[in-house]
Write a protein that holds these residues in place. Structure first.
Motif, PDB file in Angstrom:
ATOM      1  N   THR A  47     113.231 -42.907  91.688  1.00  0.00           N
ATOM      2  CA  THR A  47     113.661 -42.072  91.147  1.00  0.00           C
ATOM      3  C   THR A  47     115.171 -42.363  90.039  1.00  0.00           C
ATOM      4  N   LEU A  48     115.282 -43.818  89.874  1.00  0.00           N
ATOM      5  CA  LEU A  48     115.371 -44.328  88.788  1.00  0.00           C
ATOM      6  C   LEU A  48     114.406 -43.746  87.686  1.00  0.00           C
ATOM      7  N   THR A  49     113.347 -43.516  87.802  1.00  0.00           N
ATOM      8  CA  THR A  49     112.395 -44.055  87.125  1.00  0.00           C
ATOM      9  C   THR A  49     112.254 -42.288  86.089  1.00  0.00           C
ATOM     10  N   LEU A  50     112.362 -40.919  87.173  1.00  0.00           N
ATOM     11  CA  LEU A  50     112.753 -39.863  87.102  1.00  0.00           C
ATOM     12  C   LEU A  50     114.020 -39.417  86.055  1.00  0.00           C
ATOM     13  N   ILE A  51     114.878 -39.694  87.163  1.00  0.00           N
ATOM     14  CA  ILE A  51     116.329 -39.267  86.055  1.00  0.00           C
ATOM     15  C   ILE A  51     116.386 -40.193  84.668  1.00  0.00           C
ATOM     16  N   TYR A  52     116.055 -41.466  84.785  1.00  0.00           N
ATOM     17  CA  TYR A  52     115.744 -41.787  83.028  1.00  0.00           C
ATOM     18  C   TYR A  52     114.944 -41.247  82.156  1.00  0.00           C
ATOM     19  N   LEU A  53     113.809 -40.657  82.199  1.00  0.00           N
ATOM     20  CA  LEU A  53     112.680 -40.047  81.702  1.00  0.00           C
ATOM     21  C   LEU A  53     113.342 -38.590  81.334  1.00  0.00           C
ATOM     22  N   ILE A  54     114.014 -38.244  82.389  1.00  0.00           N
ATOM     23  CA  ILE A  54     114.501 -36.635  81.830  1.00  0.00           C
ATOM     24  C   ILE A  54     115.989 -36.833  80.927  1.00  0.00           C
ATOM     25  N   CYS A  55     116.335 -37.470  81.562  1.00  0.00           N
ATOM     26  CA  CYS A  55     118.098 -37.782  80.477  1.00  0.00           C
ATOM     27  C   CYS A  55     117.474 -38.675  78.830  1.00  0.00           C
ATOM     28  N   TRP A  56     116.121 -39.142  78.938  1.00  0.00           N
ATOM     29  CA  TRP A  56     115.858 -39.628  77.616  1.00  0.00           C
ATOM     30  C   TRP A  56     115.381 -38.166  76.821  1.00  0.00           C
ATOM     31  N   GLN A  57     114.342 -37.318  77.875  1.00  0.00           N
ATOM     32  CA  GLN A  57     113.904 -36.001  77.164  1.00  0.00           C
ATOM     33  C   GLN A  57     115.645 -35.169  76.227  1.00  0.00           C
ATOM     34  N   PHE A  58     116.244 -35.458  76.703  1.00  0.00           N
ATOM     35  CA  PHE A  58     117.571 -34.945  76.672  1.00  0.00           C
ATOM     36  C   PHE A  58     118.419 -35.985  75.621  1.00  0.00           C
ATOM     37  N   THR A  59     118.155 -37.237  75.935  1.00  0.00           N
ATOM     38  CA  THR A  59     119.702 -38.045  74.593  1.00  0.00           C
ATOM     39  C   THR A  59     118.509 -38.346  73.601  1.00  0.00           C
ATOM     40  N   LYS A  60     117.223 -39.150  73.979  1.00  0.00           N
ATOM     41  CA  LYS A  60     116.439 -40.091  72.631  1.00  0.00           C
ATOM     42  C   LYS A  60     117.443 -40.740  72.454  1.00  0.00           C
ATOM     43  N   HIS A  61     117.952 -41.137  73.349  1.00  0.00           N
ATOM     44  CA  HIS A  61     118.349 -42.759  73.161  1.00  0.00           C
ATOM     45  C   HIS A  61     118.093 -43.710  74.194  1.00  0.00           C
ATOM     46  N   THR A  62     117.792 -44.943  74.114  1.00  0.00           N
ATOM     47  CA  THR A  62     117.646 -45.564  75.599  1.00  0.00           C
ATOM     48  C   THR A  62     119.560 -45.949  75.976  1.00  0.00           C
ATOM     49  N   ALA A  63     120.497 -46.548  75.102  1.00  0.00           N
ATOM     50  CA  ALA A  63     121.237 -47.027  76.181  1.00  0.00           C
ATOM     51  C   ALA A  63     121.934 -45.580  76.420  1.00  0.00           C
ATOM     52  N   LYS A  64     121.995 -44.626  76.199  1.00  0.00           N
ATOM     53  CA  LYS A  64     123.021 -43.259  77.191  1.00  0.00           C
ATOM     54  C   LYS A  64     122.269 -43.259  77.834  1.00  0.00           C
ATOM     55  N   SER A  65     120.839 -43.301  77.927  1.00  0.00           N
ATOM     56  CA  SER A  65     119.601 -42.824  78.911  1.00  0.00           C
ATOM     57  C   SER A  65     120.007 -43.701  80.045  1.00  0.00           C
ATOM     58  N   ALA A  66     120.393 -44.831  79.091  1.00  0.00           N
ATOM     59  CA  ALA A  66     120.187 -46.240  81.076  1.00  0.00           C
ATOM     60  C   ALA A  66     121.671 -45.629  81.723  1.00  0.00           C
ATOM     61  N   THR A  67     122.468 -45.714  80.484  1.00  0.00           N
ATOM     62  CA  THR A  67     124.176 -45.435  81.233  1.00  0.00           C
ATOM     63  C   THR A  67     124.017 -44.466  82.631  1.00  0.00           C
ATOM     64  N   ILE A  68     123.685 -43.120  81.705  1.00  0.00           N
ATOM     65  CA  ILE A  68     123.895 -41.940  82.504  1.00  0.00           C
ATOM     66  C   ILE A  68     122.791 -42.132  83.854  1.00  0.00           C
ATOM     67  N   THR A  69     121.886 -42.900  83.860  1.00  0.00           N
ATOM     68  CA  THR A  69     120.555 -42.794  85.165  1.00  0.00           C
ATOM     69  C   THR A  69     121.463 -44.024  86.247  1.00  0.00           C
TER      70      THR A  69
END
Length: 505
Positions: A47-69
């Protein structure tokens, strides 16, 4: 360094699933099964991986994707704890209900995610803080898990760990052929005749009169020691009361599981092993003695601990059952789901238990003595039978769902089983056989004005020499095996005060 070059998942994100698992383990140390724990961990990381990959597609930003996840995963894993906290703070049932809490929580989460996405400054410093915090929390939970594991290894996770009776036991060295076989038959939630007469206006004298004719002693005014099966039976077997600090807890799952484990590891069994008894275990509880394929009660508690505080777990537990068709016996509140989901298996288990008990009978006097524990869920809810023992249909269970109304039908069928087993044992087993028939507690679905009857239980004992001088009309199960060992095994165990103790569960 540009944000897109930092592709490694931050440590706080990797530690959150393990922290959640350790937290569940520390709530139930020694009881979380390995396979469910691994499954939970794999599902969480997926679940964590899927959420992170989806967030990355929107933000293209590691820290933001990680925080949202992290925020989404935190909500998924600990929604139950959040909701429970809200219910403690807000006493208004409407404001703390799912109708309000879920929409409000989702809106707040959405606004927070929106803020993070629009934030101009990078979140790497905040990620470092989160990593430090999660590392500290992880170390604390890991340390607690280590301490709990050591404690479990010492106590074996038993509800009653005092072994003084076993240590002080001195056998009188009887020959095995002179030791009595012991049949211990429990009918879960079977109340006594006085309560049946007073509350239901149902006369149950026929079965107790028959038992008396067979030479049984009937404890007419007896009461169970506890109103919950694991506490009640483990107290009977341990011949002693449970530490009061383990009783009355609102969240007593850990102690309930300790009591379940004590059903197969207790003082009575320890003494019988000293006397070379073969112990047979035909009860619906997890045990290392004998597994005959019965549906195990309380076995769902540890896996539930992993999922009950998650958002999907709470939705399944508290909401989904409302959408099951009313014509199904599964359309029951969350606390009844385990019982009603498995009701066809429960029906089959009754006959299986009868057959297994009958298969133990043997008239040979030269064999090893035996102790046979048989436990029947007939009089316990869900009420699955008609008075003649025919399994009720799903439609009947829904249309006639009031347990108070169908209870006496279960009593009548239990009486048929009781009559059949006693007759079989006395005809096909050796004459030197003790039979104990016990209700572990009374009917527990009384209105508040009749709660005093929760403890009233059937209690009937057969001694082959019919010497009942140590028995008395108010005797509770905590003293049953004390009297038995005094009478047949040369012991001098003191009689304990007969008490009935309410369990919060």
């Amino acid at each position: 360094m540009t944000p897109t070059k930092r592709t490694k998942l931050p440590i706080f994100l990797l530690l959150l699933p393990i922290f959640s698992l350790l937290h569940a383990y520390n709530d139930l140390p020694g009881f979380i099964p390995f396979k469910p724990a691994v499954t939970f961990l794999l599902l969480t990381y997926l679940t964590l991986t899927l959420i992170y990959l989806i967030c990355w597609q929107f933000t293209k930003h590691t820290a933001k994707s990680a925080t949202i996840t992290f925020i989404i995963l935190l909500l998924l894993l600990f929604f139950g704890a959040w909701h429970d906290l809200i219910k403690k703070i807000i006493t208004n049932n409407l404001l703390s209900s799912y109708k309000v809490i879920i929409p409000v929580t989702l809106v707040l989460t959405f606004l927070l995610i929106k803020y993070i996405i629009k934030k101009d400054k990078t979140l790497y410093t905040f990620n470092q803080y989160l990593s430090t915090l999660m590392l500290i929390l992880f170390i604390l939970e890991l340390s607690k898990a280590f301490i709990n594991t050591i404690s479990v290894s010492k106590t074996k996770n038993l509800i009653y760990t005092d072994t003084s009776i076993t240590q002080q036991y001195r056998s009188c060295n009887q020959a095995d052929s002179s030791k009595p076989d012991i049949y211990f038959l429990v009918f879960d939630e079977y109340t006594n005749n006085q309560t049946l007469q007073e509350v239901w206006n149902f006369r149950n004298d026929s079965i107790t009169n028959w038992l008396t004719e067979q030479g049984f002693y009937i404890v007419t005014n007896g009461k169970a020691n506890y109103d919950l099966t694991p506490f009640s039976i483990s107290t009977t077997f341990n011949m002693n009361y449970i530490d009061n600090r383990k009783i009355g807890k609102k969240d007593s799952v850990f102690y309930i599981l300790q009591a379940v484990r004590s059903l197969s590891d207790n003082t009575t069994f320890s003494l019988l092993k000293k006397e070379n008894y073969n112990i047979r275990f035909f009860a619906p509880f997890d045990n290392p003695i004998e597994n005959i394929g019965l549906l195990q009660e309380f076995v769902d508690y540890p896996p539930k601990k992993l999922y009950n505080h998650t958002l999907p777990g709470r939705i399944q537990r508290d909401i989904l059952w409302n959408f099951i068709p009313a014509t199904s016996p599964l359309s029951k509140p969350r606390q009844d789901q385990f019982s009603y989901t498995n009701w066809p298996k429960r029906v089959k288990d009754v006959q299986l238990t009868i057959d297994k008990i009958k298969s133990t009978t043997n008239t040979l006097t030269t064999r090893q003595p035996q102790f046979v524990y048989g436990h029947f869920m007939v009089t316990h809810d869900p009420h699955l039978f008609n008075a003649n023992g025919t399994a009720r249909t799903a439609r009947d269970m829904v249309l006639n769902s009031k347990l108070f109304t169908t209870y006496t039908q279960q009593i009548q069928y239990a009486n048929k089983i009781l009559h059949d087993l006693v007759t079989h044992i006395q005809q096909h087993n050796r004459k030197n056989t003790i039979i104990i028939i016990e209700g572990d507690h009374g009917f527990r679905h009384m209105p508040d004005t009749l709660k005093k009857h929760d403890f009233s239980n059937l209690n009937s004992i057969y001694f082959p020499d019919r010497d009942y001088r140590q028995f008395y009309q108010e005797m509770s199960p905590v003293n049953t095996f004390r009297v038995l060992f005094n009478h047949y095994f040369c012991q001098s165990l003191a009689r304990l005060k007969d008490s009935s103790i309410k369990v919060n569960y």
